[in-house]
Motif scaffolding. Structure first.
Motif, PDB file in Angstrom:
ATOM      1  N   PRO A   1      28.006  21.883  38.030  1.00 40.68           N
ATOM      2  CA  PRO A   1      28.984  21.088  37.270  1.00 40.68           C
ATOM      3  C   PRO A   1      29.483  19.900  38.080  1.00 40.68           C
TER       4      PRO A   1
ATOM      5  N   ASN B   1      32.301  17.120  39.070  1.00 42.93           N
ATOM      6  CA  ASN B   1      33.756  16.936  39.195  1.00 42.93           C
ATOM      7  C   ASN B   1      34.539  18.249  39.064  1.00 42.93           C
ATOM      8  N   ASN B   2      33.953  19.363  39.432  1.00 45.37           N
ATOM      9  CA  ASN B   2      34.632  20.661  39.375  1.00 45.37           C
ATOM     10  C   ASN B   2      35.193  20.969  37.988  1.00 45.37           C
ATOM     11  N   ARG B   3      34.502  20.575  36.961  1.00 40.35           N
ATOM     12  CA  ARG B   3      34.929  20.911  35.595  1.00 40.35           C
ATOM     13  C   ARG B   3      34.645  22.377  35.329  1.00 40.35           C
ATOM     14  N   PRO B   4      35.526  23.065  34.574  1.00 36.42           N
ATOM     15  CA  PRO B   4      35.270  24.480  34.276  1.00 36.42           C
ATOM     16  C   PRO B   4      34.051  24.613  33.356  1.00 36.42           C
ATOM     17  N   SER B   5      33.359  25.709  33.529  1.00 40.46           N
ATOM     18  CA  SER B   5      32.199  25.945  32.677  1.00 40.46           C
ATOM     19  C   SER B   5      32.666  26.288  31.264  1.00 40.46           C
TER      20      SER B   5
ATOM     21  N   GLN C   1      34.351  29.713  31.105  1.00 41.36           N
ATOM     22  CA  GLN C   1      35.724  29.699  31.616  1.00 41.36           C
ATOM     23  C   GLN C   1      36.663  29.028  30.617  1.00 41.36           C
ATOM     24  N   HIS C   2      36.210  27.975  30.000  1.00 40.49           N
ATOM     25  CA  HIS C   2      37.022  27.279  28.994  1.00 40.49           C
ATOM     26  C   HIS C   2      37.300  28.205  27.810  1.00 40.49           C
TER      27      HIS C   2
ATOM     28  N   ARG D   1      39.732  31.004  28.846  1.00 36.77           N
ATOM     29  CA  ARG D   1      41.101  30.531  29.030  1.00 36.77           C
ATOM     30  C   ARG D   1      41.800  30.301  27.690  1.00 36.77           C
TER      31      ARG D   1
END
Length: 86
Positions: free
Chosen positions: A2, A4-8, A11-12, A15
């Motif tokens: 990924p 810019n360390n965006r959540p997968s 994970q999205h 959450r």
């Protein structure tokens, strides 16, 4: 990998769908759906619904002393009506 360390996506999803704030909404919607299914089933099993051709008029087999209601207020009945078979 990924950027810019965006959540997968998993994970999205976890959450947003499993948030503590959403639990009452899931409980209420689940209760409404369960209640609607139960009420539809209850209506489908009533004496005025015909499921077979063996007894095309099941409402004629109800005696005056049989209860067909869910709640009989201030009434005494000897027995309740039951469906022999579907």
């Amino acid at each position: 990998m990924p950027a810019n360390n965006r959540p997968s996506m998993l994970q999205h999803l976890r959450r947003n769908w499993f948030a503590v704030e959403a639990i009452p909404m899931y409980v209420i919607i689940g209760g409404v759906v369960t209640g609607a299914a139960w009420y539809t089933y209850r209506l489908a099993m009533g004496p005025s619904v015909v499921w077979t051709k063996t007894n095309p008029t099941p409402w004629n087999t109800i005696q005056p002393n049989e209860n067909i209601k869910l709640a009989a207020v201030n009434q005494k009945f000897d027995k309740s009506w039951i469906r022999e078979r579907l």
